[in-house]
Design a protein around this motif. Structure first.
Motif, PDB file in Angstrom:
ATOM      1  N   LEU A  68      14.239  24.724  17.752  1.00  0.00           N
ATOM      2  CA  LEU A  68      13.705  24.920  16.397  1.00  0.00           C
ATOM      3  C   LEU A  68      14.583  25.902  15.645  1.00  0.00           C
ATOM      4  CD1 LEU A  68      10.449  27.095  16.217  1.00  0.00           C
ATOM      5  CD2 LEU A  68      12.048  27.239  18.103  1.00  0.00           C
ATOM      6  N   ASP A  98       9.755  24.592  10.421  1.00  0.00           N
ATOM      7  CA  ASP A  98       8.561  24.730   9.584  1.00  0.00           C
ATOM      8  C   ASP A  98       8.861  24.185   8.182  1.00  0.00           C
ATOM      9  OD1 ASP A  98       6.420  26.369  11.115  1.00  0.00           O
ATOM     10  OD2 ASP A  98       8.291  27.413  11.539  1.00  0.00           O
ATOM     11  N   PHE A 142       6.409  21.483  11.730  1.00  0.00           N
ATOM     12  CA  PHE A 142       5.191  22.140  12.213  1.00  0.00           C
ATOM     13  C   PHE A 142       4.179  22.185  11.070  1.00  0.00           C
ATOM     14  CE2 PHE A 142       8.819  24.186  14.507  1.00  0.00           C
ATOM     15  CZ  PHE A 142       8.690  23.415  15.652  1.00  0.00           C
ATOM     16  N   ARG A 156      -2.924  33.532   5.952  1.00  0.00           N
ATOM     17  CA  ARG A 156      -2.524  32.142   6.166  1.00  0.00           C
ATOM     18  C   ARG A 156      -3.414  31.152   5.433  1.00  0.00           C
ATOM     19  NH1 ARG A 156       0.509  31.132  11.822  1.00  0.00           N
ATOM     20  NH2 ARG A 156       1.671  29.759  10.426  1.00  0.00           N
ATOM     21  N   LYS A 195      -1.815  21.719  13.283  1.00  0.00           N
ATOM     22  CA  LYS A 195      -1.902  23.064  13.857  1.00  0.00           C
ATOM     23  C   LYS A 195      -2.946  23.861  13.109  1.00  0.00           C
ATOM     24  CE  LYS A 195       1.701  25.371  11.132  1.00  0.00           C
ATOM     25  NZ  LYS A 195       3.101  25.816  11.060  1.00  0.00           N
ATOM     26  N   HIS A 196      -3.494  24.891  13.688  1.00  0.00           N
ATOM     27  CA  HIS A 196      -3.277  25.453  15.020  1.00  0.00           C
ATOM     28  C   HIS A 196      -4.561  25.176  15.760  1.00  0.00           C
ATOM     29  CE1 HIS A 196      -0.830  27.770  12.119  1.00  0.00           C
ATOM     30  NE2 HIS A 196       0.074  27.813  13.073  1.00  0.00           N
ATOM     31  N   MET A 239      -0.226  21.648  17.729  1.00  0.00           N
ATOM     32  CA  MET A 239       0.210  22.977  18.157  1.00  0.00           C
ATOM     33  C   MET A 239      -1.021  23.799  18.527  1.00  0.00           C
ATOM     34  SD  MET A 239       2.313  25.992  16.114  1.00  0.00           S
ATOM     35  CE  MET A 239       3.694  24.949  15.692  1.00  0.00           C
ATOM     36  N   PHE A 242      -2.579  30.606  18.296  1.00  0.00           N
ATOM     37  CA  PHE A 242      -2.361  31.907  18.928  1.00  0.00           C
ATOM     38  C   PHE A 242      -3.679  32.526  19.416  1.00  0.00           C
ATOM     39  CE2 PHE A 242       1.476  32.703  16.021  1.00  0.00           C
ATOM     40  CZ  PHE A 242       2.394  32.843  17.049  1.00  0.00           C
ATOM     41  N   ASP A 274       2.166  27.824  20.462  1.00  0.00           N
ATOM     42  CA  ASP A 274       2.750  28.537  19.338  1.00  0.00           C
ATOM     43  C   ASP A 274       3.798  29.500  19.909  1.00  0.00           C
ATOM     44  OD1 ASP A 274       3.400  29.454  16.826  1.00  0.00           O
ATOM     45  OD2 ASP A 274       1.343  29.663  16.154  1.00  0.00           O
ATOM     46  N   TRP A 275       4.479  30.170  19.014  1.00  0.00           N
ATOM     47  CA  TRP A 275       5.633  31.010  19.373  1.00  0.00           C
ATOM     48  C   TRP A 275       5.241  32.049  20.434  1.00  0.00           C
ATOM     49  CZ3 TRP A 275      10.533  30.878  16.819  1.00  0.00           C
ATOM     50  CH2 TRP A 275      11.389  31.926  17.131  1.00  0.00           C
ATOM     51  N   MET A 306       6.882  26.934  23.362  1.00  0.00           N
ATOM     52  CA  MET A 306       7.723  27.333  22.242  1.00  0.00           C
ATOM     53  C   MET A 306       8.287  28.723  22.509  1.00  0.00           C
ATOM     54  SD  MET A 306       6.813  27.870  18.170  1.00  0.00           S
ATOM     55  CE  MET A 306       6.520  26.194  17.681  1.00  0.00           C
ATOM     56  N   TRP A 413       6.622  30.748   3.553  1.00  0.00           N
ATOM     57  CA  TRP A 413       7.204  29.656   4.341  1.00  0.00           C
ATOM     58  C   TRP A 413       8.167  28.783   3.526  1.00  0.00           C
ATOM     59  CZ3 TRP A 413       7.389  29.887   9.329  1.00  0.00           C
ATOM     60  CH2 TRP A 413       6.313  30.349  10.082  1.00  0.00           C
ATOM     61  N   GLU A 489       1.905  34.188   7.252  1.00  0.00           N
ATOM     62  CA  GLU A 489       1.636  34.639   8.620  1.00  0.00           C
ATOM     63  C   GLU A 489       1.752  36.159   8.738  1.00  0.00           C
ATOM     64  OE1 GLU A 489       3.840  32.718  11.734  1.00  0.00           O
ATOM     65  OE2 GLU A 489       3.163  34.184  13.205  1.00  0.00           O
TER      66      GLU A 489
HETATM   67  C1  NOJ Z   1       4.368  30.800  14.440  1.00  0.00           C
HETATM   68  C2  NOJ Z   1       3.396  30.128  13.530  1.00  0.00           C
HETATM   69  O1  NOJ Z   1       2.068  30.479  13.869  1.00  0.00           O
HETATM   70  C3  NOJ Z   1       3.517  28.620  13.530  1.00  0.00           C
HETATM   71  O2  NOJ Z   1       2.667  28.098  12.551  1.00  0.00           O
HETATM   72  C4  NOJ Z   1       4.944  28.226  13.314  1.00  0.00           C
HETATM   73  O3  NOJ Z   1       5.049  26.827  13.235  1.00  0.00           O
HETATM   74  C5  NOJ Z   1       5.783  28.773  14.447  1.00  0.00           C
HETATM   75  N1  NOJ Z   1       5.696  30.229  14.433  1.00  0.00           N
HETATM   76  C6  NOJ Z   1       7.247  28.361  14.355  1.00  0.00           C
HETATM   77  O4  NOJ Z   1       7.869  29.012  13.326  1.00  0.00           O
END
Ligand code: NOJ
Length: 752
Positions: A68, A98, A142, A156, A195-196, A239, A242, A274-275, A306, A413, A489
């Motif tokens: 990514l 993203d 994403f 968010r 997501k999420h 996805m 978190f 997620d990350w 990820m 974003w 975020e």
């Molecule tokens: C964290 C974010 O929560 C998620 O939405 C995003 O797609 C990923 N990072 C990748 O950047």
């Protein structure tokens, strides 16, 4: 050829294609080593251009399934070449990014797109974004984020599609269709990612990444439906969130990832974490170390890691030790390969940039303009100040820190968005003035005063100049709100009123006596009660994207009419949140009779002199603006609400119709909304739920009947046993222009 044989042939082709994909998966799995399998489950971060020796080595060794944050097309193609030509099995990489609300051309933030209530526009926006991103080597986005947002403190909410499961579901499926196109194998299509999963929007106190406690019934009726809608539209990936859901973080939550997603819904694509959310299982306090975290995530149903490197470091060892069945790893790998095969990556691994426009074509800016126009919500317009009647205006003061900010108007974003394409409100107003928006004494004079350095500035050094400019003008246009960094975020706020000295700026302008138009750009609903009576008109524009300027200028000057409607309830003050239309009633709902504001309590009032109802003493119990609300330059009237038949079986359908009339003097667009309530149920139901909506364009003076089919299935809810149930009894229905509409009717559901 008759239609039926066309569809039979098409169905046959689809089955054949599916079988071919499954055969190829089996063939690959037969030839893969355990390490190569684990490699497919590993996603690594790119290096923003350039192939490092280490990355090249890992791709060659089959240790990487996806990358990514790499959008340099030569780098992507070189990495892909190494994967395809130099790795043992030649499995192509999946390149993710993203791509949230545009790529080079930026559309309104997703919450702004939700304010359009226009699935077709949202679909076209996602298609445009896909084409721009695919030209840079991206084949996986994403997005859409379909978390329900009911707490505007959460940064968010900017990325979400609002507070309502029905609206969010309709728009999520439109986005999926746009990103994925008619055929995922088209080089201009991106695999989408819902997501999420799940419940991320319910973080306590609106703080990002925070704990969520959501009872299963609430999860199933509010948070899961938009994901189900995305799946219905064919979304290729999910996805994991978190967040911790009821004590089990989503990345290790078997109930979500396996029971609901696979066993109940039949999803056959893959789930990405997620990350670093897999190693974070240890920080949550669920697992002692990364090895345990990897085992927990894999057995829960998370297929790709990820950036965490936990699968890369531990999955093979877990299999060798016998803690994890290799058969489960095979299932995980199969899901990843399935998506790669559906994307046609094996046939066309390389991006051919010449197939895509180098710069966004005019049609992309036109689409961004339409979306920005349709996303703006007119919240107040005293005495019809808007659209500005130019025959009475000779000079305009454009004021505020967001009037001339090419980057800020894009919102959160926007990794790849180019502020160089942005047209700001100040520029667009200047163009309109120069092009002949004439006042009584010739071309309109435009004077710009920034007033505050940023939206957060407390320093008031600029206010005297603001006052002077506003006082000398016929109208003051204020561009205030939030810069993009205040949402997104990890960017939450505890107080969602206008930050910095902006309220003071508004008061200062108000004191000049010049009519005030407030245009708010922001990534979330704001609590605007304190300033509402100090402005004559209020246009809420979210972060409108590349074409903010022309869209807002045209709305202000009447070359376009507002048609956006709120996708989230607007509170009066922050303390009211979460406040949303589909709440349950409580046993003591507030009413005009029970409500007493504390300023009206007599001295020495006793404990129950206020109403003993569910409200705050220091603000009204209603929101400032309800969900679905928005004005335009004309007015609409609703009448003749009918439900036919008046009784339906638990598997039947009724039709709800209403007459809509444009009662003003201008053409306009109304968003007709259908709400229902099940007033007596085995599990208490919300006071109103949105079940349908339609954007209707109507000429001045015209009338039209608008009809919604309402199948019983749309009224199903999770019963006490969590199974969907449609219960016999009365159903109340309302149709109108927002969630507080009064025009109602009722019908009966009867046992079949
Ligand atoms: C964290 C974010 O929560 C998620 O939405 C995003 O797609 C990923 N990072 C990748 O950047």
């Amino acid at each position: 050829m008759p239609d039926s044989s066309v569809s039979t042939t098409r169905a046959g082709e689809i089955t054949e294609r599916r079988e071919r994909v499954e055969r190829r998966i089996r063939d690959l799995l037969d030839r893969m080593t355990l390490d190569e399998k684990v490699g497919q489950l590993n996603q690594v971060n790119g290096h923003d251009g350039g192939v490092t020796d280490e990355l090249a080595h890992r791709v060659r060794a089959g240790e990487v399934g996806s990358i990514l944050n790499e959008v340099d097309v030569r780098t992507v193609n070189e990495l892909q070449r190494i994967a395809v030509e130099e790795s043992r099995l030649g499995i192509p990489l999946l390149v993710g990014r993203d791509v949230i609300h545009g790529f080079r051309t930026i559309l309104p933030i997703p919450l702004g797109q939700a304010a359009t209530w226009d699935p077709e526009l949202v679909r076209r926006g996602a298609r445009m974004s896909a084409l721009e991103a695919a030209g840079h080597g991206v084949r996986w986005t994403f997005a859409p984020m379909v978390d329900i947002g009911r707490d505007p403190r959460w940064g968010r909410v900017a990325e979400c599609l609002g507070e309502d499961p029905h609206l969010a579901g309709a728009l999520a499926s439109a986005m999926v269709q746009g990103f994925q196109g008619e055929d995922l194998a088209d080089p201009g299509s991106l695999a989408a990612c819902a997501k999420h999963f799940a419940g991320y929007g319910a973080g306590e106190a609106g703080r990002d990444y925070n704990t969520t406690n959501i009872p299963e019934g609430e999860l199933r009726s509010v948070h899961l439906p938009p994901f189900r809608a995305a799946l219905g539209a064919g979304v290729a990936t999910f996805m994991a969130s978190f967040s911790d859901l009821n004590g089990i973080p989503a990345s290790a939550n078997r109930f979500l990832m396996t029971q609901v997603l696979r066993e109940e819904w039949g999803f056959d694509g893959f789930v990405v974490s997620d990350w670093e959310s897999i190693p974070q299982l240890c920080i949550h306090g669920l697992t002692a170390d990364d090895r345990e975290a990897g085992l927990a995530a894999a057995t829960a149903g998370v297929d790709m890691d990820m950036v965490g490197e936990v699968y890369a470091d531990h999955l093979a060892e877990l299999v060798v030790e016998g803690a994890l069945h290799e058969a489960l790893v095979d299932v995980m790998v199969a899901r990843v390969l399935r998506v790669k095969l559906r994307l046609g990556l094996f046939e066309r691994p390389y991006t051919e940039p010449e197939r895509f426009p180098v710069e966004p074509p005019p049609s992309h800016f036109a689409l961004a303009y339409d979306a920005a126009v349709r996303s703006a919500v007119l919240l107040k317009n005293d005495e019809g100040l808007l659209p500005l009647a130019m025959d009475g205006i000779g000079s305009i003061a454009v004021i505020g820190p967001l009037a001339q900010e090419p980057q800020e108007q894009l919102g959160t974003w926007v990794f790849d968005g180019d502020p160089g394409f942005s047209i700001t409100p100040l520029e667009a107003i200047g163009v309109l003035a120069a092009e002949g928006v004439h006042g009584p004494t010739g071309p309109v004079k435009v004077r710009y005063v920034r007033g505050l350095e940023t939206t957060r500035s407390e320093d008031r050094w600029g206010l005297p100049e603001v006052v002077e400019a506003a006082g000398a003008a016929d109208v003051a246009l204020l561009f205030l709100g939030e810069e993009s960094v205040l949402s997104g975020e990890g960017h939450c706020r505890s107080d969602i009123s206008l930050p910095g000295a902006q309220e003071a700026l508004i008061r200062a302008v108000r004191a000049t006596g010049t009519p005030v138009v407030l245009v708010v750009m922001a990534g979330r609903p704001l609590a605007l009660e304190a300033v509402l009576d100090k402005v004559d008109a209020l246009l809420f524009a979210w972060h409108p994207g590349t074409m903010a300027g022309p869209a807002l200028a045209d709305l202000l000057f009447g070359r376009a009419a507002p048609s956006g409607r709120l996708p989230m309830t607007f509170p009066r003050v922050t303390g009211q949140v979460p406040i949303y239309h589909a709440h349950r009633n409580t046993g003591r709902p507030p009413t005009p009779e029970t409500f007493v504001h504390m300023r009206d309590l007599p001295r020495g009032a006793s404990q129950f002199s206020a109403g003993a109802a569910s409200y705050h003493l220091d603000t009204h119990y209603t929101p400032l603006f309800p969900f679905g609300f928005g004005l335009t330059y004309t007015t609409f009237a609703y009448s003749d609400l009918q439900v036919t038949p008046a009784r339906m079986a638990t598997d039947g359908e009724v039709r709800v119709s209403v007459t809509l009339e444009n009662t003003g003097e201008r053409d306009g667009v109304e968003v007709v909304q259908l709400y229902v309530r099940d007033p007596v149920a085995s599990v208490t139901r919300p006071v109103r739920e949105l079940k349908g909506f339609r954007r209707v364009a109507l000429e001045a003076g015209a009338r039209r009947t608008v009809t919604f089919p309402l199948p019983a299935a749309a009224l199903a809810f999770p019963g006490r046993d969590m199974q969907p149930v449609v219960e016999p009894g009365e159903i109340q229905v309302w149709v109108g222009g927002d969630a507080h509409t009064a025009l109602g009717a009722a019908f009966e559901i009867v046992a079949p």
